[in-house]
Motif scaffolding. Structure first.
Motif, PDB file in Angstrom:
ATOM      1  N   TYR A  19      -0.348  26.167  29.937  1.00  0.00           N
ATOM      2  CA  TYR A  19      -0.404  26.371  28.491  1.00  0.00           C
ATOM      3  C   TYR A  19       0.922  26.932  27.982  1.00  0.00           C
ATOM      4  O   TYR A  19       1.612  27.660  28.686  1.00  0.00           O
ATOM      5  N   GLY A  21       1.514  28.992  25.150  1.00  0.00           N
ATOM      6  CA  GLY A  21       1.581  30.363  24.648  1.00  0.00           C
ATOM      7  C   GLY A  21       0.210  30.990  24.622  1.00  0.00           C
ATOM      8  O   GLY A  21      -0.793  30.294  24.756  1.00  0.00           O
ATOM      9  N   PHE A  22       0.196  32.321  24.425  1.00  0.00           N
ATOM     10  CA  PHE A  22      -1.077  33.018  24.372  1.00  0.00           C
ATOM     11  C   PHE A  22      -1.744  32.791  23.024  1.00  0.00           C
ATOM     12  O   PHE A  22      -1.076  32.514  22.031  1.00  0.00           O
ATOM     13  N   PRO A  44     -15.260  35.663  20.528  1.00  0.00           N
ATOM     14  CA  PRO A  44     -16.362  34.706  20.516  1.00  0.00           C
ATOM     15  C   PRO A  44     -16.282  33.804  21.744  1.00  0.00           C
ATOM     16  O   PRO A  44     -15.234  33.723  22.388  1.00  0.00           O
ATOM     17  N   THR A  45     -17.381  33.148  22.029  1.00  0.00           N
ATOM     18  CA  THR A  45     -17.408  32.151  23.085  1.00  0.00           C
ATOM     19  C   THR A  45     -16.297  31.135  22.843  1.00  0.00           C
ATOM     20  O   THR A  45     -16.118  30.688  21.720  1.00  0.00           O
ATOM     21  N   GLY A  47     -13.184  31.799  23.034  1.00  0.00           N
ATOM     22  CA  GLY A  47     -12.003  32.482  22.517  1.00  0.00           C
ATOM     23  C   GLY A  47     -10.891  32.607  23.548  1.00  0.00           C
ATOM     24  O   GLY A  47      -9.723  32.792  23.193  1.00  0.00           O
ATOM     25  N   GLY A  48     -11.238  32.523  24.818  1.00  0.00           N
ATOM     26  CA  GLY A  48     -10.221  32.625  25.865  1.00  0.00           C
ATOM     27  C   GLY A  48     -10.251  33.963  26.582  1.00  0.00           C
ATOM     28  O   GLY A  48      -9.207  34.544  26.889  1.00  0.00           O
ATOM     29  N   LYS A  49     -11.466  34.449  26.889  1.00  0.00           N
ATOM     30  CA  LYS A  49     -11.588  35.742  27.558  1.00  0.00           C
ATOM     31  C   LYS A  49     -11.126  35.689  29.011  1.00  0.00           C
ATOM     32  O   LYS A  49     -10.533  36.641  29.504  1.00  0.00           O
ATOM     33  N   SER A  50     -11.406  34.583  29.697  1.00  0.00           N
ATOM     34  CA  SER A  50     -11.144  34.560  31.145  1.00  0.00           C
ATOM     35  C   SER A  50      -9.697  34.894  31.497  1.00  0.00           C
ATOM     36  O   SER A  50      -9.439  35.661  32.423  1.00  0.00           O
ATOM     37  N   LEU A  51      -8.760  34.307  30.751  1.00  0.00           N
ATOM     38  CA  LEU A  51      -7.351  34.562  31.070  1.00  0.00           C
ATOM     39  C   LEU A  51      -7.016  36.046  30.975  1.00  0.00           C
ATOM     40  O   LEU A  51      -6.101  36.520  31.640  1.00  0.00           O
ATOM     41  N   PRO A 300     -16.301  23.416  28.776  1.00  0.00           N
ATOM     42  CA  PRO A 300     -15.523  23.473  27.533  1.00  0.00           C
ATOM     43  C   PRO A 300     -15.773  22.302  26.591  1.00  0.00           C
ATOM     44  O   PRO A 300     -15.450  22.381  25.424  1.00  0.00           O
ATOM     45  N   ARG A 326     -15.804  24.711  23.049  1.00  0.00           N
ATOM     46  CA  ARG A 326     -14.966  25.808  23.544  1.00  0.00           C
ATOM     47  C   ARG A 326     -13.534  25.378  23.731  1.00  0.00           C
ATOM     48  O   ARG A 326     -12.632  26.200  23.775  1.00  0.00           O
TER      49      ARG A 326
END
Ligand code: ADP
Ligand code: ZN
Length: 623
Positions: A19, A21-22, A44-45, A47-51, A300, A326
């Motif tokens: 990817y 950028g953040f 939110p679901t 949103g990119g929590k795992s990273l 996703p 997602r």
């Protein structure tokens, strides 16, 4: 970190995940944890929590330990990471003692960067002693709202997780959840013992999800036409309230040629897990399920979530619909909702066993949900408002795209209510919506004659509306509390204290006109929209053909490696490849979602498909 070149979070994001950028607060969150601080993350679901915990685990020396309640999904999560070239493992009760010992050995030797653990394990002395010997880089507590006793997903094992801070005070902790309410947030901080955590709250908006709520007429036909017109071949979830309707709906969809599977708590565990696994792995499966299905499903590319029954609260509805899109590509949240839903849910609350306070709470949740169904405002704005977030009208929900027409329902309401009052006063009778509407429309049915309702003075006074309009009136009056479902168990309707000001002409009753679902309305939409998967929405015809070829290649590759299709590449990446048509590996590497490991594994095959050749998933063709 003797000799190992130091990687920055951005390096890892680019090289490993591919990817550019953040997103949002990811970078700030990762910096906080990499620096050794605690964090509470509300996103939110999708949103990119795992990273937010995976990257700190890879950047900090040692093993990142991820506590997750979703044992059934750990294997897939680890496979997805391995496919990216990340060294990961898991420990849970599904493994043999031998497999567990192997993973433990790898953790002790520093051969993995991420270790997924079931929460109940952390209570075992054996696990704690093992973790004493591992160098832990970070503890991530996923689905952290499971610690909340009042929430909908309470897991007692989560209460034990406060041990992490006591036993390993030097290890940073990050708790993550998609549940937004301030009460849950406070509970997480208190019960996990995270007083110093910095809290990061992302916007809960999911702009790529288009929200639509339709009047329920022939729900199955409405659903089929939605799928045919807009989500042909797409993965989706259809939620139903009961096990019976799950089974019936799945069977009907299959009959219509749609690849659908059922999922509910009454099915044998083996069938449930086989169906879940097919949904995750194969492309384009529709899962018909009760709300027992879905938590932690991190597929996703779910392109639509449909509700055939009314959810009990906005919280639940938002979480369920949040499972769509997602990957950030266009997705649909669709619901069919009708009079029977309101009657049934009101009845369920009145007839339930709980305390008066509990019933009041359920009633408030339902009222908010009904308010969403009947609103004249932007649906998204109303939901975000409910979560305490200010926003503008979205332009991507049905009330924005096709604003409903308000009309003055005062006279209609008075006709209905006065019929009810007369029946009660003159004959001490109460009836359900069907009989009341027959009276208003002046229909001499057998039941009307039997009860001599044609002799009422209100018989036939409502012919200016047709039956479906009367049903909409009853539904909206119920939603607004101007009518009630009685507690006699027969779904009869009764007057409320709020009804009187309407009858006396002191209160006006604004209603919304239902969008008319005509036979063929779906077909009309189908003709104007390009048929096919919504993921390829903005691709030209040529690019779309390439996208479909890439999808076919991906299916075959995923099947051969027995991994979910999205683990090979997500739809967004395939769409970008179809658009940009890279000719070289270097060009392919610049596309979002293509990291170093995937370039190595799949690069040549993808370039062959782009050039128009047949890429085999496997060098040796199978027969
Ligand atoms: P969550 O756990 O919050 O529901 P995920 O961590 O599963 O969300 O992320 C959702 C999707 O977004 C995944 O497909 C993930 O790879 C992708 N994603 C996350 N962060 C980024 C980013 N910075 N750039 C591009 N895609 C991202
Ligand atoms: Zn809107």
């Amino acid at each position: 970190m003797g000799g190992v070149p130091e990687l920055t979070p951005l390096d890892v994001l680019r090289t490993t995940f591919g990817y550019d950028g953040f997103r949002g607060e990811q970078e700030a969150i990762i910096d906080r944890v990499v620096g050794g601080g605690d964090a509470l993350v509300l996103m939110p679901t999708g949103g990119g929590k795992s990273l937010c915990y995976q990257i700190p685990a890879m950047v900090r020396p040692g093993v990142g330990v991820v506590v997750s309640p979703l044992i059934a999904l750990m294997h897939d999560q680890v496979t997805a990471l391995e496919n990216l070239g990340v060294r990961a493992g898991f420990l849970n009760s599904s493994q043999s003692p031998d497999e567990q010992r192997t993973v433990e050995r790898q953790a002790l030797a520093g051969e993995i960067d991420l270790l997924y653990l079931a929460p109940e394990r952390l209570d075992l002395a054996r696990t704690q002693e093992f973790l004493d010997r591992v160098s832990v880089s970070v503890f991530a507590i996923d689905e952290a709202h499971c610690v909340s006793q009042w929430g909908h997903d309470f897991r007692p094992e989560y209460l034990k997780l406060s041990v992490l801070g006591r036993r390993w005070p030097a290890v940073p902790r990050i708790a993550l959840t998609a549940t937004a309410t301030p009460a849950t947030r406070r509970e997480i901080v208190e019960r996990l013992g995270l007083p110093d955590a910095r809290t990061f709250v992302a916007s809960f908006d999911r702009p790529n999800i288009g929200y639509r709520i339709e009047p329920k007429q022939q729900p199955l036909r409405q659903l089929v036409s939605l799928i045919r017109a807009e989500h042909d071949g797409d993965a989706g979830i259809v939620y139903c309230l009961s096990r019976t309707s799950v089974e019936a709906t799945a069977a009907s969809l299959v009959k219509e040629g749609i690849d659908a599977l059922p999922y509910h708590a009454g099915l044998p565990a083996s069938v449930r897990s086989a169906n879940q696994s097919r949904f995750l792995r194969a492309d384009g499966v529709v899962m018909v399920a009760t709300i027992a299905f879905g938590m932690g499903i991190d597929k996703p590319d779910v392109r639509f979530v449909a509700h055939l029954d009314l959810p009990r609260s906005i919280e639940g509805y938002y979480q369920e619909t949040g499972r769509a899109g997602r990957d950030g590509l266009p997705a649909t949240a669709w619901m069919a909702y009708g009079l029977a839903d309101v009657v049934q849910q009101r009845q369920m609350i009145t007839g339930s066993e709980g305390s008066a306070a509990h019933k009041r709470l359920l009633g408030q949740h339902l009222d908010a949900m009904l308010g969403l169904c009947e609103t004249l405002r932007c649906r998204r704005q109303l939901m975000l408002d409910y979560f305490g977030e200010a926003s503008q009208a979205c332009g991507n929900c049905d009330t924005c795209v096709d604003p409903p027409t308000p009309w003055d329902g005062t006279v209609a309401a008075q006709k209905l209510l006065s019929t009810m009052v007369r029946l009660k006063r003159e004959r001490n009778q109460q009836f359900g919506a069907g009989q009341l509407i027959d009276i208003l429309l002046g229909r001499r049915t057998a039941r009307v004659e039997q009860w001599r309702h044609h002799e009422l003075s209100t018989f036939g006074i409502g012919t200016e509306l047709i039956e479906s309009q009367w049903r909409a009136v009853v539904r909206q009056l119920l939603a607004a509390g101007l009518l009630a479902v009685s507690s006699d168990g027969h779904h009869t309707l009764e007057i409320t204290a709020e009804s009187w000001p309407v009858l006396r002409g002191e209160r006006r009753v604004p209603l919304r006109e239902d969008a008319v679902v005509r036979a063929g309305a779906g077909r009309k939409r189908a003709a104007s929209a390009v048929k096919g998967s919504a993921a390829a929405g903005d691709l030209s015809t040529d690019d779309r053909a390439l996208f479909e070829r890439l999808r076919a290649w991906r299916s075959e590759t995923a099947r051969d490696a027995s991994v979910p299709a999205y683990v090979v590449f997500p739809d967004a990446t395939l769409a970008a490849i179809a658009r940009q048509r890279p000719a070289t590996l270097d060009a392919l590497f610049t596309i979002s979602g293509v990291g170093a490991k995937k370039l190595e594994s799949y690069g040549d095959a993808v370039l062959t498909v782009v050039r128009g050749g047949e890429a085999r998933a496997d060098a040796a063709p199978r027969s």
